[in-house]
Design a protein around this motif. Structure first.
Motif, short mmCIF file in Angstrom:
data_model
loop_
_atom_site.label_atom_id
_atom_site.label_comp_id
_atom_site.label_asym_id
_atom_site.label_seq_id
_atom_site.Cartn_x
_atom_site.Cartn_y
_atom_site.Cartn_z
N GLN A 1 12.24 4.18 -3.93
CA GLN A 1 13.41 3.31 -4.07
C GLN A 1 13.82 2.75 -2.72
O GLN A 1 14.19 1.58 -2.61
N ALA A 2 13.73 3.57 -1.69
CA ALA A 2 14.09 3.11 -0.34
C ALA A 2 13.09 2.07 0.16
O ALA A 2 13.47 1.12 0.85
N GLU B 1 9.60 16.97 3.30
CA GLU B 1 10.45 15.79 3.17
C GLU B 1 9.56 14.54 3.15
O GLU B 1 8.47 14.53 3.71
N PHE B 2 10.03 13.49 2.49
CA PHE B 2 9.25 12.27 2.32
C PHE B 2 9.75 11.18 3.27
O PHE B 2 10.95 11.04 3.50
N THR C 1 7.89 1.61 12.28
CA THR C 1 8.90 2.67 12.21
C THR C 1 8.60 3.58 11.04
O THR C 1 7.87 3.22 10.11
N GLN C 2 9.16 4.76 11.09
CA GLN C 2 9.06 5.70 9.98
C GLN C 2 10.47 5.94 9.47
O GLN C 2 11.35 6.33 10.23
N GLU C 3 10.69 5.65 8.19
CA GLU C 3 12.01 5.74 7.59
C GLU C 3 12.11 7.01 6.75
O GLU C 3 11.19 7.36 6.04
N GLY C 4 13.24 7.67 6.81
CA GLY C 4 13.45 8.89 6.04
C GLY C 4 14.29 9.84 6.85
O GLY C 4 14.82 9.48 7.89
N SER D 1 0.86 -1.18 0.00
CA SER D 1 0.00 0.00 0.00
C SER D 1 0.90 1.23 0.00
O SER D 1 2.09 1.14 0.25
N ASP D 2 0.30 2.36 -0.28
CA ASP D 2 1.09 3.59 -0.30
C ASP D 2 1.38 4.01 1.13
O ASP D 2 0.49 4.47 1.83
N ARG D 3 2.59 3.83 1.55
CA ARG D 3 2.99 4.15 2.92
C ARG D 3 3.86 5.40 2.96
O ARG D 3 4.51 5.67 3.94
#
Length: 65
Positions: free
Chosen positions: A48-49, A26-27, A35-38, A17-19
């Protein structure tokens, strides 16, 4: 004793799904692990990540060649 997933006769299908979200320009992406990555500079870099993260999290016998 095997878990229910190990006994499933059909191969597992992974639904994505679109997470991806944007915070202060910032994305980031959210993981199933909570967790939230970025941050990432743009949506493409975040996508890509996400793909790289999924590949890291898959068991070695499910990694696409």
């Amino acid at each position: 004793m095997l878990g229910k997933r190990a006994q499933d006769p059909a191969p597992t299908t992974i639904f994505r799904s679109d997470r991806i979200c944007r915070v202060n320009g910032e994305f980031y992406f959210d993981t199933r692990e909570g967790t939230q990555e970025g941050p990432f500079a743009n949506r493409e870099a975040a996508l890509q990540a996400v793909e790289a993260y999924i590949q890291r999290m898959l068991p070695s016998d499910q990694i696409a060649s």
